[in-house]
Design an enzyme around this catalytic site. Structure first.
Site, mmCIF file in Angstrom:
data_model
loop_
_atom_site.group_PDB
_atom_site.id
_atom_site.type_symbol
_atom_site.label_atom_id
_atom_site.label_comp_id
_atom_site.label_asym_id
_atom_site.label_seq_id
_atom_site.Cartn_x
_atom_site.Cartn_y
_atom_site.Cartn_z
ATOM 1 N N HIS A 1 0.803 -1.226 0.000
ATOM 2 C CA HIS A 1 0.000 0.000 0.000
ATOM 3 C C HIS A 1 0.834 1.272 0.000
ATOM 4 C CE1 HIS A 1 0.920 0.168 4.269
ATOM 5 N NE2 HIS A 1 0.507 1.419 4.255
HETATM 6 C C1 UD1 Z 1 -2.436 5.576 5.686
HETATM 7 C C2 UD1 Z 1 -1.187 6.091 6.397
HETATM 8 C C3 UD1 Z 1 -0.126 5.006 6.416
HETATM 9 C C4 UD1 Z 1 -0.674 3.701 6.975
HETATM 10 C C5 UD1 Z 1 -1.914 3.306 6.182
HETATM 11 C C6 UD1 Z 1 -2.531 2.025 6.688
HETATM 12 C C7 UD1 Z 1 -0.679 8.510 6.246
HETATM 13 C C8 UD1 Z 1 0.187 9.507 5.588
HETATM 14 N N1 UD1 Z 1 -0.626 7.262 5.737
HETATM 15 O O1 UD1 Z 1 -2.102 5.388 4.321
HETATM 16 O O2 UD1 Z 1 0.939 5.440 7.230
HETATM 17 O O3 UD1 Z 1 0.304 2.684 6.888
HETATM 18 O O4 UD1 Z 1 -2.864 4.365 6.276
HETATM 19 O O5 UD1 Z 1 -3.640 1.660 5.916
HETATM 20 O O6 UD1 Z 1 -1.366 8.844 7.177
HETATM 21 N N2 UD1 Z 1 -9.711 4.515 1.627
HETATM 22 C C9 UD1 Z 1 -10.881 3.751 1.654
HETATM 23 N N3 UD1 Z 1 -11.429 3.474 2.860
HETATM 24 C C10 UD1 Z 1 -10.898 3.912 4.017
HETATM 25 C C11 UD1 Z 1 -9.719 4.681 3.980
HETATM 26 C C12 UD1 Z 1 -9.133 4.970 2.782
HETATM 27 O O7 UD1 Z 1 -11.397 3.338 0.638
HETATM 28 O O8 UD1 Z 1 -11.449 3.627 5.092
HETATM 29 C C13 UD1 Z 1 -9.074 4.813 0.324
HETATM 30 C C14 UD1 Z 1 -9.251 6.213 -0.149
HETATM 31 O O9 UD1 Z 1 -9.591 6.161 -1.504
HETATM 32 C C15 UD1 Z 1 -7.885 6.856 -0.009
HETATM 33 C C16 UD1 Z 1 -6.943 5.677 -0.024
HETATM 34 O O10 UD1 Z 1 -7.696 4.587 0.482
HETATM 35 O O11 UD1 Z 1 -7.605 7.742 -1.008
HETATM 36 C C17 UD1 Z 1 -5.729 5.901 0.828
HETATM 37 O O12 UD1 Z 1 -6.076 6.280 2.156
HETATM 38 P P1 UD1 Z 1 -5.162 7.344 2.966
HETATM 39 O O13 UD1 Z 1 -5.720 7.554 4.323
HETATM 40 O O14 UD1 Z 1 -4.928 8.503 2.102
HETATM 41 O O15 UD1 Z 1 -3.752 6.712 3.094
HETATM 42 P P2 UD1 Z 1 -3.249 5.230 3.213
HETATM 43 O O16 UD1 Z 1 -2.607 4.891 1.925
HETATM 44 O O17 UD1 Z 1 -4.319 4.316 3.731
#
Ligand code: UD1
Length: 368
Positions: free
Chosen positions: A210
């Site tokens: 991820h």
């Molecule tokens: C975040 C953390 C990372 C952690 C990871 C665990 C930061 C900078 N990054 O990264 O350190 O290891 O979480 O998962 O804080 N999304 C969903 N459902 C959700 C949440 C997110 O569909 O409940 C999708 C969204 O489209 C989003 C993407 O996942 O754009 C990424 O989520 P985001 O919170 O931006 O960062 P992570 O890559 O999850």
């Protein structure tokens, strides 16, 4: 009585906060309030973890959701400030390195409210990682820094942080692991529930990806999936797909033909199902921070698909090998593990299930 305001935002935060909330409640020296920023918001990434880890429902949900780093961080700050203003005599406790960690620490520090950071002092020395920026800045503005390994102290003192603020307590993520292992869901059941049937004698590996550096660039992601296909010729891979990775794979057309190649895509797993999948795996390939630690605690070989790690103890003491992202290197390392059984490793100091109790005791001693 002071209130410890426990912040959670993203999936790994929930695994870390569970034993801390339990230890603070048992100790009874502080009020405890849980604030969920809503950085992760769906059941697969957040809700199911409250059930699996028996975390009380959040007292407040800031519902920030997904956005750019600047907007997400700013929204958490904007929405957290009035919540904090309404709490009598607060202490803010943040865990890990996600955007919510830094945002809430910053709000508290500017108000002169004590900040405790759990999992302080880890450094990848890679400032292209958003988490590295969050780690450095959160540690700078925290009053109490709780570390998971002894090397973290040197990282912190090199950045000018006084050693008196640093407390080596061990790893709360391993507190959760040890407490939950008896309830871990059998891998066979999880696989059957997803329609994955494996040859009984073959075993399987687990793959997770991820990190933006691995999944946002189609060429890098394609190379990692090519490596995974070659590993899967020997050993089928179970791939719980993070939502970020799912959307990048679909955009780049990289999500097709994987099951036929022995790579089984399944939804992001709950904590107890993931624990069972890792425990029974022949090897784990990952770019996660937490999984490097969990595999070390489980004694399962881990290949980390990154050029660096902020968790060197998983290499020096544990079962982790840093293999990078080059296709040949990943395949060679995986085949080596399958042939030899991989690194043995030992459990690092204080990864003993009692880290949260040490945190509660230190908080009482310093602030109580
Ligand atoms: C975040 C953390 C990372 C952690 C990871 C665990 C930061 C900078 N990054 O990264 O350190 O290891 O979480 O998962 O804080 N999304 C969903 N459902 C959700 C949440 C997110 O569909 O409940 C999708 C969204 O489209 C989003 C993407 O996942 O754009 C990424 O989520 P985001 O919170 O931006 O960062 P992570 O890559 O999850």
């Amino acid at each position: 009585m002071k209130t410890v305001v426990c912040i959670v935002g993203a999936r790994p935060n929930l695994v870390k906060i569970a034993p801390i909330v339990a230890a603070l409640r048992d100790q009874g020296r502080f009020g405890v309030l849980i604030v969920h920023t809503g950085q992760h918001y769906d059941s697969a990434m957040s809700g199911s973890f409250f059930t699996d880890l028996a975390i009380p429902a959040p007292d407040v949900n800031l519902e920030v959701g997904s956005a750019s780093h600047a907007v997400q961080t700013a929204e958490v700050m904007r929405r957290f400030e009035p919540v904090l203003d309404g709490i009598d005599d607060p202490v803010v406790l943040v865990v890990g390195d996600v955007n919510s960690t830094l945002a809430c620490a910053l709000v508290a520090a500017k108000k002169g409210i004590p900040v405790a950071h759990v999992e302080a002092g880890l450094r990848s020395r890679d400032r292209a990682m958003p988490e590295e920026i969050n780690r450095i800045l959160t540690d700078q503005i925290s009053d109490l820094l709780f570390t998971t390994e002894r090397d973290a102290l040197a990282n912190l003192t090199a950045e000018g942080i006084a050693a008196e603020r640093v407390h080596f307590v061990g790893n709360v993520m391993i507190d959760s692991l040890r407490a939950s292992l008896p309830q871990a869901v059998d891998a066979v059941g999880t696989l059957a529930a997803h329609g994955v049937r494996l040859a009984a004698d073959k075993g399987y590996g687990v793959l997770t990806l991820h990190r933006p550096s691995n999944v946002d660039e189609p060429l890098v992601l394609a190379g990692l999936l090519r490596a995974a296909r070659r590993v899967a010729e020997r050993c089928p891979l179970i791939f719980p797909v993070h939502p970020r990775t799912r959307s990048r794979m679909e955009q780049a057309g990289l999500d097709r033909g994987l099951a036929e190649a022995g790579i089984h895509l399944i939804a992001p797993q709950g904590y107890l199902a993931m624990l069972g999948l890792m425990r029974d795996a022949a090897l784990v390939l990952t770019d996660s921070g937490g999984i490097q630690e969990e595999t070390t605690a489980l004694g399962v070989p881990c290949l980390t698909l990154r050029e660096n790690t902020e968790r060197p103890i998983t290499i020096s003491d544990g079962t982790n090998v840093l293999v990078g992202t080059a296709e040949e290197a990943v395949v060679a390392a995986a085949l080596d593990v399958l042939a030899t059984g991989g690194k043995r490793g030992r459990i690092p100091e204080y990864w003993d299930g009692a880290a949260a109790k040490r945190i509660a005791a230190t908080l009482a001693q310093v602030l109580g």
